[in-house]
Motif scaffolding. Structure first.
Motif, mmCIF file in Angstrom:
data_model
loop_
_atom_site.group_PDB
_atom_site.id
_atom_site.type_symbol
_atom_site.label_atom_id
_atom_site.label_comp_id
_atom_site.label_asym_id
_atom_site.label_seq_id
_atom_site.Cartn_x
_atom_site.Cartn_y
_atom_site.Cartn_z
ATOM 1 N N TYR A 158 56.860 54.893 53.521
ATOM 2 C CA TYR A 158 56.995 54.959 54.974
ATOM 3 C C TYR A 158 58.069 55.960 55.345
ATOM 4 C CZ TYR A 158 60.916 51.918 53.801
ATOM 5 O OH TYR A 158 62.053 51.404 53.223
ATOM 6 N N SER A 159 57.996 56.434 56.566
ATOM 7 C CA SER A 159 59.043 57.230 57.190
ATOM 8 C C SER A 159 59.165 56.753 58.626
ATOM 9 C CB SER A 159 58.705 58.728 57.169
ATOM 10 O OG SER A 159 58.747 59.243 55.849
ATOM 11 N N VAL A 160 60.327 56.976 59.214
ATOM 12 C CA VAL A 160 60.533 56.581 60.609
ATOM 13 C C VAL A 160 61.158 57.748 61.348
ATOM 14 C CG1 VAL A 160 62.742 55.475 60.028
ATOM 15 C CG2 VAL A 160 61.573 54.880 62.157
ATOM 16 N N ILE A 161 60.623 58.031 62.522
ATOM 17 C CA ILE A 161 61.121 59.119 63.358
ATOM 18 C C ILE A 161 61.822 58.510 64.565
ATOM 19 C CG2 ILE A 161 60.474 61.123 64.759
ATOM 20 C CD1 ILE A 161 58.028 61.419 62.901
ATOM 21 N N ALA A 162 63.110 58.797 64.699
ATOM 22 C CA ALA A 162 63.895 58.317 65.832
ATOM 23 C C ALA A 162 63.820 59.347 66.956
ATOM 24 C CB ALA A 162 65.348 58.084 65.418
ATOM 25 N N VAL A 163 63.273 58.950 68.072
ATOM 26 C CA VAL A 163 63.086 59.854 69.209
ATOM 27 C C VAL A 163 64.089 59.491 70.292
ATOM 28 C CG1 VAL A 163 61.469 60.750 70.917
ATOM 29 C CG2 VAL A 163 60.638 60.058 68.658
ATOM 30 N N THR A 164 64.983 60.429 70.583
ATOM 31 C CA THR A 164 65.977 60.238 71.644
ATOM 32 C C THR A 164 65.853 61.295 72.742
ATOM 33 O OG1 THR A 164 67.600 61.542 70.397
ATOM 34 C CG2 THR A 164 67.632 59.155 70.061
ATOM 35 N N ASP A 165 65.158 62.378 72.461
ATOM 36 C CA ASP A 165 64.992 63.450 73.437
ATOM 37 C C ASP A 165 64.158 62.956 74.627
ATOM 38 O OD1 ASP A 165 65.007 66.431 74.167
ATOM 39 O OD2 ASP A 165 62.868 65.944 74.174
ATOM 40 N N PRO A 166 64.683 63.016 75.850
ATOM 41 C CA PRO A 166 63.976 62.479 77.015
ATOM 42 C C PRO A 166 62.587 63.082 77.219
ATOM 43 C CG PRO A 166 66.265 62.919 77.576
ATOM 44 C CD PRO A 166 66.033 63.522 76.220
ATOM 45 N N GLU A 167 62.470 64.376 77.024
ATOM 46 C CA GLU A 167 61.174 65.029 77.233
ATOM 47 C C GLU A 167 60.143 64.548 76.218
ATOM 48 O OE1 GLU A 167 59.181 69.513 77.450
ATOM 49 O OE2 GLU A 167 61.370 69.275 77.344
ATOM 50 N N LEU A 168 60.569 64.417 74.971
ATOM 51 C CA LEU A 168 59.661 63.947 73.934
ATOM 52 C C LEU A 168 59.278 62.490 74.166
ATOM 53 C CD1 LEU A 168 58.122 64.540 71.359
ATOM 54 C CD2 LEU A 168 60.223 64.100 70.055
ATOM 55 N N LYS A 169 60.234 61.665 74.575
ATOM 56 C CA LYS A 169 59.916 60.275 74.898
ATOM 57 C C LYS A 169 58.916 60.194 76.048
ATOM 58 C CE LYS A 169 64.095 58.589 75.376
ATOM 59 N NZ LYS A 169 65.070 57.538 75.766
ATOM 60 N N SER A 170 59.087 61.066 77.021
ATOM 61 C CA SER A 170 58.169 61.076 78.161
ATOM 62 C C SER A 170 56.747 61.410 77.725
ATOM 63 C CB SER A 170 58.650 62.080 79.202
ATOM 64 O OG SER A 170 57.770 62.134 80.302
ATOM 65 N N LYS A 171 56.614 62.382 76.840
ATOM 66 C CA LYS A 171 55.286 62.752 76.341
ATOM 67 C C LYS A 171 54.664 61.611 75.541
ATOM 68 C CE LYS A 171 56.189 67.749 76.110
ATOM 69 N NZ LYS A 171 56.380 68.919 75.219
ATOM 70 N N ASP B 70 53.478 56.618 54.975
ATOM 71 C CA ASP B 70 53.717 57.955 54.431
ATOM 72 C C ASP B 70 53.396 57.998 52.932
ATOM 73 O OD1 ASP B 70 54.660 60.411 53.610
ATOM 74 O OD2 ASP B 70 56.663 60.182 54.483
ATOM 75 N N LEU B 71 52.277 58.639 52.601
ATOM 76 C CA LEU B 71 51.922 58.902 51.206
ATOM 77 C C LEU B 71 52.113 60.379 50.855
ATOM 78 C CD1 LEU B 71 48.727 56.672 50.913
ATOM 79 C CD2 LEU B 71 50.967 56.216 49.902
ATOM 80 N N TYR B 72 52.472 61.184 51.846
ATOM 81 C CA TYR B 72 52.712 62.611 51.604
ATOM 82 C C TYR B 72 53.872 62.805 50.632
ATOM 83 C CZ TYR B 72 54.160 67.438 52.561
ATOM 84 O OH TYR B 72 54.531 68.757 52.432
ATOM 85 N N ARG B 73 54.981 62.119 50.904
ATOM 86 C CA ARG B 73 56.152 62.246 50.041
ATOM 87 C C ARG B 73 55.827 61.832 48.610
ATOM 88 N NH1 ARG B 73 59.622 59.463 52.995
ATOM 89 N NH2 ARG B 73 58.995 57.485 52.114
ATOM 90 N N LEU B 74 55.079 60.751 48.474
ATOM 91 C CA LEU B 74 54.687 60.254 47.148
ATOM 92 C C LEU B 74 53.869 61.299 46.402
ATOM 93 C CD1 LEU B 74 54.570 57.698 45.258
ATOM 94 C CD2 LEU B 74 52.382 57.208 46.358
ATOM 95 N N LYS B 75 52.906 61.881 47.117
ATOM 96 C CA LYS B 75 52.047 62.882 46.484
ATOM 97 C C LYS B 75 52.846 64.110 46.058
ATOM 98 C CE LYS B 75 48.160 65.993 47.414
ATOM 99 N NZ LYS B 75 47.184 66.481 48.420
ATOM 100 N N LYS B 76 53.659 64.650 46.958
ATOM 101 C CA LYS B 76 54.349 65.912 46.686
ATOM 102 C C LYS B 76 55.408 65.777 45.591
ATOM 103 C CE LYS B 76 52.067 68.557 49.415
ATOM 104 N NZ LYS B 76 51.198 69.633 48.837
ATOM 105 N N THR B 77 56.133 64.674 45.575
ATOM 106 C CA THR B 77 57.167 64.514 44.555
ATOM 107 C C THR B 77 56.577 64.163 43.192
ATOM 108 O OG1 THR B 77 57.484 62.209 45.229
ATOM 109 C CG2 THR B 77 58.946 63.859 46.204
#
Length: 250
Positions: free
Chosen positions: A50-63, A86-93
């Protein structure tokens, strides 16, 4: 419920979804502690898919709020977390050590990634609540999941499972009653009759809850609400989207 209640159990039993937040920010230290707690959740074979994206930018939150069905509390909360399987990281590493055959795109690994993400997120939710914060899960980010994925730059073998608003509560909603324990707890085997009958008994509880919550405007039972949910096609694009991201190919 058992009388053996401690501080952790009391916290868990008091969970409410929070959809209104104060302007008070969530500090980077709090965010780090919340995610660290998520990372300590159980994970299949230590895959940590897994991965987690923390969104704090007001414009991005609005979208993201618009893509999730115009849920304004995504804009209002100080931090919006997008939890991604997230299996991308697993595959690439792993690629330098793999032979000609690999199964990162198997249905089993899709399940592993989905479960890992959910376990980590729930750990994080409890951690946030222990700090006096409130949360609400946002499944609506799957409404337009391809657009969300593009907006966040998600590569192959990564998909956004749900969002999570985090912030200091500006409301104190009542506890929503759950199914009777006998509807979900089976001893030494599944009881079909017990499961269904206890769920039917729950109808009276939910009807009374809704009558009180809506000042008499809604008296739907749980069974009626679930029937409505099953009768409506919901996010029927998910299968094609997951296929396009390279999941469940085997």
């Amino acid at each position: 419920m058992s009388n053996d209640v401690n501080e952790t159990l009391a916290l868990l039993m008091n969970h409410r979804s929070i959809r209104a937040y104060k302007d008070t920010p969530v500090s980077q230290g709090q965010l780090a502690s919340i995610v660290a707690a998520g990372q300590m959740a159980s994970t299949s074979s230590n895959v940590q898919a897994y991965s987690v994206i923390a969104v704090t930018d007001p414009e991005l939150k609005s979208k993201l709020a618009k893509l999730a069905g115009n849920q304004v509390y995504i804009e209002q909360c100080p931090v919006f977390l997008v939890w991604c399987a997230d299996l991308y990281r697993l595959k690439k590493t792993s690629e330098p050590y793999l032979g000609d055959t690999s199964f990162e795109d198997s249905t089993e690994n899709f399940i592993v990634a989905t479960v890992d993400t959910t376990l980590a997120a729930q750990n994080a939710a409890v951690a946030a609540e222990s700090l006096g914060l409130g949360i609400v899960y946002i499944g609506g980010i799957r409404n337009q999941i391809a657009e969300v994925s593009e907006l966040l730059g998600l590569p192959e073998l990564v998909y956004p499972l749900f969002g999570m608003c985090i912030g200091y509560p500006e409301q104190e909603p009542g506890l929503r009653p759950r199914l009777p324990m006998k509807a979900v707890l089976h001893m030494n085997g599944y009881s079909k009759e017990q499961s269904v009958e206890e769920a039917k008994a729950y109808d009276a509880t939910t009807k009374q809850y809704l009558l009180e919550r809506t000042n008499g405007q809604n008296d739907a039972t749980w069974s009626q609400m679930m029937a409505k949910r099953l009768a409506e096609p919901t996010r029927m694009h998910m299968k094609d989207f997951l296929d396009s991201k390279g999941f469940m190919q085997q």
